[in-house]
Design a protein around this motif. Structure first.
Motif, PDB file in Angstrom:
ATOM      1  N   GLN A  24      -8.339   9.317   1.826  1.00 20.12           N
ATOM      2  CA  GLN A  24      -7.120   8.103   1.978  1.00 20.12           C
ATOM      3  C   GLN A  24      -7.808   6.787   1.651  1.00 20.12           C
ATOM      4  O   GLN A  24      -7.449   5.987   0.886  1.00 20.12           O
ATOM      5  CB  GLN A  24      -6.471   8.168   3.219  1.00 20.12           C
ATOM      6  N   LYS A  25      -8.932   6.582   2.439  1.00 17.13           N
ATOM      7  CA  LYS A  25      -9.849   5.293   2.116  1.00 17.13           C
ATOM      8  C   LYS A  25     -10.210   5.049   0.770  1.00 17.13           C
ATOM      9  O   LYS A  25     -10.010   3.943   0.318  1.00 17.13           O
ATOM     10  CB  LYS A  25     -10.994   5.339   3.145  1.00 17.13           C
ATOM     11  N   TYR A  26     -10.587   6.125   0.186  1.00 19.24           N
ATOM     12  CA  TYR A  26     -11.156   5.953  -1.139  1.00 19.24           C
ATOM     13  C   TYR A  26      -9.889   5.665  -2.135  1.00 19.24           C
ATOM     14  O   TYR A  26     -10.060   4.810  -2.850  1.00 19.24           O
ATOM     15  CB  TYR A  26     -11.837   7.400  -1.464  1.00 19.24           C
ATOM     16  N   ARG A  27      -8.757   6.074  -1.871  1.00 13.78           N
ATOM     17  CA  ARG A  27      -7.730   5.971  -2.749  1.00 13.78           C
ATOM     18  C   ARG A  27      -6.997   4.422  -2.464  1.00 13.78           C
ATOM     19  O   ARG A  27      -6.866   3.724  -3.676  1.00 13.78           O
ATOM     20  CB  ARG A  27      -6.380   6.805  -2.368  1.00 13.78           C
ATOM     21  N   VAL A  28      -7.143   3.827  -1.282  1.00 20.63           N
ATOM     22  CA  VAL A  28      -6.733   2.471  -0.928  1.00 20.63           C
ATOM     23  C   VAL A  28      -7.837   1.557  -1.797  1.00 20.63           C
ATOM     24  O   VAL A  28      -7.384   0.651  -2.311  1.00 20.63           O
ATOM     25  CB  VAL A  28      -6.682   2.491   0.507  1.00 20.63           C
ATOM     26  N   ALA A  29      -9.100   1.907  -1.385  1.00 18.68           N
ATOM     27  CA  ALA A  29     -10.137   1.132  -2.360  1.00 18.68           C
ATOM     28  C   ALA A  29     -10.176   1.268  -3.650  1.00 18.68           C
ATOM     29  O   ALA A  29     -10.327   0.053  -4.304  1.00 18.68           O
ATOM     30  CB  ALA A  29     -11.581   1.776  -1.804  1.00 18.68           C
ATOM     31  N   LEU A  30      -9.720   2.317  -4.339  1.00 20.13           N
ATOM     32  CA  LEU A  30      -9.656   2.351  -5.834  1.00 20.13           C
ATOM     33  C   LEU A  30      -8.354   1.530  -6.291  1.00 20.13           C
ATOM     34  O   LEU A  30      -8.384   1.037  -7.438  1.00 20.13           O
ATOM     35  CB  LEU A  30      -9.358   3.866  -6.262  1.00 20.13           C
ATOM     36  N   GLU A  31      -7.231   1.676  -5.450  1.00 20.93           N
ATOM     37  CA  GLU A  31      -6.207   0.922  -5.827  1.00 20.93           C
ATOM     38  C   GLU A  31      -6.178  -0.701  -5.607  1.00 20.93           C
ATOM     39  O   GLU A  31      -5.846  -1.728  -6.672  1.00 20.93           O
ATOM     40  CB  GLU A  31      -4.942   1.296  -4.854  1.00 20.93           C
TER      41      GLU A  31
END
Length: 90
Positions: A24-31
């Motif tokens: 989830q942290k990875y997805r937010v950072a990518l967004e």
């Protein structure tokens, strides 16, 4: 034997939760990165109207501070660095 099984199940559940949070942290950072890498047409037209510097001497100094540049100067300096890097083949 049952205690070992329960301990392993709890460990697996905790590990799965850590992995899910990390994704989830990875997805937010990518967004966030995707959002900040996009510009609108107004910004592009502003930058095209500005004159491209032929030589920026302050980039070659040791005490150059990129944090002091304005928001319009940063892309101009980046384009200048790409042009010098690729010997004006862009």
């Amino acid at each position: 034997m049952f205690a070992v099984y329960c301990g392993l199940a709890l460990h697996h559940a905790k590990l799965y939760d850590k992995i899910r949070r990390s994704e989830q942290k990875y997805r937010v950072a990518l967004e966030v990165l995707a959002y900040h890498s996009v510009c609108n047409r107004d910004e592009v037209t502003k930058l095209r109207k500005l004159e491209q510097p032929h030589k920026i001497l302050e980039l070659e100094t040791y005490d150059f501070n990129g944090m002091k540049l304005t928001e319009l100067e940063k892309p101009l300096y980046a384009v200048y660095m790409f042009r010098t890097l690729f010997n004006d083949k862009l």
